[in-house]
Structures are given as C-alpha cells and as structure tokens.
Design a protein around this motif. Structure first.
Motif, PDB file in Angstrom:
ATOM      1  N   LEU A   1       1.129  -1.185   0.101  1.00 59.13           N
ATOM      2  CA  LEU A   1       0.048   0.153   0.195  1.00 59.13           C
ATOM      3  C   LEU A   1       0.030   1.340  -0.172  1.00 59.13           C
ATOM      4  O   LEU A   1       0.756   1.717  -0.593  1.00 59.13           O
ATOM      5  CB  LEU A   1      -1.422  -0.356   1.234  1.00 59.13           C
ATOM      6  N   ASN A   2       1.750   1.070   0.684  1.00 59.32           N
ATOM      7  CA  ASN A   2       2.953   2.310   0.310  1.00 59.32           C
ATOM      8  C   ASN A   2       3.764   2.574  -0.376  1.00 59.32           C
ATOM      9  O   ASN A   2       3.958   3.670  -0.681  1.00 59.32           O
ATOM     10  CB  ASN A   2       4.117   2.033   1.594  1.00 59.32           C
ATOM     11  N   VAL A   3       4.166   1.550  -1.118  1.00 55.24           N
ATOM     12  CA  VAL A   3       4.661   1.434  -2.546  1.00 55.24           C
ATOM     13  C   VAL A   3       3.353   2.622  -4.020  1.00 55.24           C
ATOM     14  O   VAL A   3       4.000   3.018  -4.491  1.00 55.24           O
ATOM     15  CB  VAL A   3       4.906  -0.016  -2.982  1.00 55.24           C
ATOM     16  N   SER A   4       2.212   1.934  -4.038  1.00 55.87           N
ATOM     17  CA  SER A   4       1.433   2.251  -4.916  1.00 55.87           C
ATOM     18  C   SER A   4       1.373   4.007  -4.466  1.00 55.87           C
ATOM     19  O   SER A   4       1.061   4.781  -5.088  1.00 55.87           O
ATOM     20  CB  SER A   4       0.451   1.761  -4.359  1.00 55.87           C
TER      21      SER A   4
ATOM     22  N   PRO B   1       0.817   7.661   7.151  1.00 52.74           N
ATOM     23  CA  PRO B   1       1.999   7.886   7.753  1.00 52.74           C
ATOM     24  C   PRO B   1       1.003   8.678   8.870  1.00 52.74           C
ATOM     25  O   PRO B   1       1.530   8.620  10.452  1.00 52.74           O
ATOM     26  CB  PRO B   1       2.802   8.684   6.408  1.00 52.74           C
ATOM     27  N   VAL B   2       0.203   9.626   8.775  1.00 54.02           N
ATOM     28  CA  VAL B   2      -0.449   9.928   9.854  1.00 54.02           C
ATOM     29  C   VAL B   2      -0.859   9.694  10.836  1.00 54.02           C
ATOM     30  O   VAL B   2      -0.845   9.645  11.822  1.00 54.02           O
ATOM     31  CB  VAL B   2      -0.937  11.467   9.669  1.00 54.02           C
ATOM     32  N   ILE B   3      -1.638   8.344  10.088  1.00 55.58           N
ATOM     33  CA  ILE B   3      -2.349   7.488  10.551  1.00 55.58           C
ATOM     34  C   ILE B   3      -1.446   6.323  11.519  1.00 55.58           C
ATOM     35  O   ILE B   3      -1.832   5.976  12.796  1.00 55.58           O
ATOM     36  CB  ILE B   3      -3.633   6.589   9.565  1.00 55.58           C
ATOM     37  N   TYR B   4      -0.337   6.064  10.981  1.00 55.48           N
ATOM     38  CA  TYR B   4       0.308   5.498  11.546  1.00 55.48           C
ATOM     39  C   TYR B   4       0.682   5.707  12.872  1.00 55.48           C
ATOM     40  O   TYR B   4       1.153   5.421  14.191  1.00 55.48           O
ATOM     41  CB  TYR B   4       1.237   4.232  10.843  1.00 55.48           C
ATOM     42  N   LEU B   5       1.099   7.008  13.175  1.00 59.50           N
ATOM     43  CA  LEU B   5       2.022   7.888  14.263  1.00 59.50           C
ATOM     44  C   LEU B   5       1.433   7.968  15.456  1.00 59.50           C
ATOM     45  O   LEU B   5       1.484   7.852  16.366  1.00 59.50           O
ATOM     46  CB  LEU B   5       2.939   9.331  13.639  1.00 59.50           C
ATOM     47  N   CYS B   6      -0.377   8.199  14.829  1.00 62.26           N
ATOM     48  CA  CYS B   6      -1.287   8.829  15.598  1.00 62.26           C
ATOM     49  C   CYS B   6      -1.373   7.284  16.512  1.00 62.26           C
ATOM     50  O   CYS B   6      -1.819   7.361  17.599  1.00 62.26           O
ATOM     51  CB  CYS B   6      -2.259   9.259  14.631  1.00 62.26           C
ATOM     52  N   LEU B   7      -1.812   6.147  16.189  1.00 60.29           N
ATOM     53  CA  LEU B   7      -2.528   5.024  16.365  1.00 60.29           C
ATOM     54  C   LEU B   7      -1.896   3.697  16.798  1.00 60.29           C
ATOM     55  O   LEU B   7      -2.242   2.905  17.475  1.00 60.29           O
ATOM     56  CB  LEU B   7      -3.257   4.422  15.491  1.00 60.29           C
ATOM     57  N   SER B   8      -0.548   4.205  16.221  1.00 59.42           N
ATOM     58  CA  SER B   8       0.921   2.872  16.385  1.00 59.42           C
ATOM     59  C   SER B   8       1.817   3.324  17.157  1.00 59.42           C
ATOM     60  O   SER B   8       3.033   4.344  16.826  1.00 59.42           O
ATOM     61  CB  SER B   8       1.473   2.600  15.438  1.00 59.42           C
ATOM     62  N   LYS B   9       1.575   2.252  18.758  1.00 62.27           N
ATOM     63  CA  LYS B   9       3.108   3.259  19.869  1.00 62.27           C
ATOM     64  C   LYS B   9       4.612   2.925  19.023  1.00 62.27           C
ATOM     65  O   LYS B   9       5.187   3.242  19.274  1.00 62.27           O
ATOM     66  CB  LYS B   9       2.669   2.773  21.298  1.00 62.27           C
TER      67      LYS B   9
END
Length: 369
Positions: free
Chosen positions: A85-88, A304-312
C-alpha cells in the motif's frame, strides 16, 4: 392549344407567408468551453498544496518503508500489505508535480506522461481498495472466528495475493493507457473515446470498485465495534483493528468526492455536453473531476499520519530513526500495529524492562550470603 379549366394551379397559398431573412443581422455565438486551469488565488494555493504534500509524503512514506525494511526478516501479514500500500502511495506522490503544472498552465507534458499519471492515479485507487479489503477480511476473521485468512507462516501466499492485486490493478487501468490523450490545442490530458459505448465499458470497473469501497465503509463500523469490544482487547488485536478502521475511513473520505463526480460525468452522455460536438468541450466534464481528484491525490500523505497517531511502536521507532539512535526493539518479536507485542514475552519485557536489573541483583546477594 387551350388549357383545360381543371388544370389551373393556385400558387397564392404557396408564397403567401413567404418572408425574407437578413443574414447580416445574424449573430454567431461561439461555444466557449470552460478553462481546465485555475486562476487567482487557486493558482498559488494548489501548487503550494501539492509541494507541501510531496515533501511530507516522501518523508512519511519513506519512513514507513525504512521501518518495514529493518523488520523485513519477520514481517507480519499486515506489514506486507501495508508495504505494498505504501509503494502505491509513493508512486502516486511522484506525479504530484505534473498535476500541479496541469492545474496552473494546463497539460503540456505530452501524451506519455499523460497516460502514466492517469494510470498511476487509477492503480492507487484500485490497489488501495483491494489491499484494504484483504486487511479488513483478515482482521475480521482473526477476531471473530479466531482463524485469519492469511498466516504469517505462509508468507508466499501473502506475497502472491499482493502480486495478483498489482496485476489485476494493471488490467483495470488499461483503459487509461488506451484512451488518455494529450490535446495540444486545448492543453488538456483527457480521455478520447470514439464511440460512447467504449466510454461506458471502460468506466464500468471503476464504478464496481466504488461499490466495493462503500462495502468497505460499512465494514469500518464493524471493525469499530470490534475495537471497543472487550473480547477484542483481550485478544490484543485492538490496536491493529483501530489502524485498519482508520485506513478504511480515510480512504473513503478522500476518494468519495471524486467517485461521485466520476459517476455524474459517466451518467451524462457526451452528446449532451454541448451542441457543438462531443469532443469540443471535453474539458467541461473534467472540471469537477479535477477538483475532487485533489483529495484522492493527497490521500497518499494521510496513511503515515494514521500510523504515527495510532501505533505506539511505529511512533517510537520513527522517533528513534529521526534521532539517529539505535533502536533496542529491532527484534522481530514486536508488532508495529498491535498495542502489545506479537507474543506475551515481548510485551512483558517491554512493560517490565526497568525491573530486569533488580531481578539480576537478587541472585548475587544470595550468593554473597
């Protein structure tokens, strides 16, 4: 020779209402098609928005790729899907400068880049839908049934599914390779369809994919309910479920305006666009699509914002890399998306790491006595 009385012709009714028309008083109104470029404050705002999005997107998505690369020896199922998903998203990011120039000066980059930007735009849309569908189904089955659709012990199945998604997305985006064309006289990159039936047939996969997107949005509420479920928290899947639900919601919000404009333009036949001809005002039906496409283009910087906010764990590793310091938990035992580790040992070590030196001192004291 005398003319018979019954052969007389009355021409008075034929020319009675005949009137002359002065063609010099006719005013020709030229059909002026709306410009496909923006002006005024938007001519400054849109390129600035795309520039900021490009910088932030490359930084955020690049950080995701680096973190996953350091964890490449033991990638989970969700890690693999998020990597693709990140590559696309990264490929779509590289087309932002082209879209910025198109918004201000029109399209003057040729047919090749026109086709490439359109194909990457559609690939990102299709790849996002099918990848999120796989993540959502796998998350749902692992929580409700206890049996996930994909197993980390069989990574070849996961990679094969990702490869199938990419091939399928390339096939679905083939109409853009065929019908996208650069119109030099208008400075536009538009679809050029000869018969109207080809336009409907080429847009049908996109319409079906939008239906799947709506179903994913419905799945978002199911995942949200599971996230608040106590059983979900006990199974240590709450955090990964929250990340999945947030990805689905962000994708739906960013792409729905474009899909609505796409459906409206599809329902409108080309012949009704203008009486001047189907391809004379082709840019008119793209006006709404280009405006709503901005949200779809900027979607690639949201994940990336979602990963930073929800993944400790992801946030901690990202801060560690930004500070250029060694990461102590680069072992493959820690999950990036769950609030706890992959196994209980990793979570216990993380929570009781500060107590470990005290446990090491006790045997030393007993030995001294």
């Amino acid at each position: 020779m005398a003319t018979p009385s019954n052969m007389e012709v009355d021409l008075q009714g034929l020319f009675k209402d005949n009137k002359t028309f002065d063609y010099y008083d006719y005013e020709y109104k030229e059909v002026v098609c709306p410009s496909s470029t923006v002006s005024g404050a938007l001519a400054i705002f849109i390129p600035l928005l795309f520039s900021v999005g490009l910088l932030w997107g490359l930084l955020g998505n690049g950080l995701v790729l680096v973190i996953l690369w350091h964890k490449r020896l033991n990638l989970s199922v969700m890690d693999i899907f998020i990597f693709h998903l990140n590559v696309s998203d990264t490929l779509l990011l590289l087309t932002l400068p082209l879209w910025a120039v198109d918004a201000v000066k029109g399209w003057n980059m040729g047919t090749g880049l026109c086709k490439l930007s359109g194909v990457l735009f559609k690939i990102n849309f299709y790849c996002g839908i099918f990848t999120l569908a796989c993540i959502s189904v796998d998350c749902y089955l692992s929580i409700v049934r206890g049996v996930p659709m994909f197993s980390p012990k069989k990574p070849k199945v996961v990679y094969g599914s990702c490869l199938f998604i990419w091939i399928f997305c390339l096939i679905l985006s083939s109409p853009d390779w065929i019908f996208l064309k650069h119109l030099k006289d208008k400075g536009e990159c538009v679809h050029f369809y000869l018969p109207d039936s080809w336009r409907l047939a080429s847009r049908f996969p996109h319409l079906v994919s939008f239906v799947l997107l709506v179903l994913l949005f419905c799945c978002f509420f199911v995942l949200l309910k599971l996230w608040h479920d106590s059983k979900c928290q006990k199974k240590k899947k709450g955090r990964s479920t929250a990340v999945t639900a947030a990805l689905v919601l962000a994708f739906f919000i960013c792409w729905t305006p474009y899909n609505i404009a796409f459906i409206v333009s599809t329902a409108q036949p080309l012949e009704s666009v203008s009486s001047a001809g189907p391809d004379e005002c082709e840019g008119r039906q793209w006006t709404a699509s280009k405006i709503t496409a901005i949200f779809g283009l900027l979607h690639c910087i949201v994940n990336p914002v979602i990963y930073l906010c929800l993944s400790k764990e992801f946030r901690r590793r990202a801060l560690t890399m930004i500070k250029f310091s060694a990461c102590k938990t680069d072992s493959n035992e820690v999950s990036l998306w769950d609030s706890n580790g992959v196994n209980s040992n990793a979570s216990v070590q993380e929570e009781q790491g500060s107590l470990q030196p005290i446990n090491d001192i006790k045997p030393t004291i007993k030995t001294g006595l």
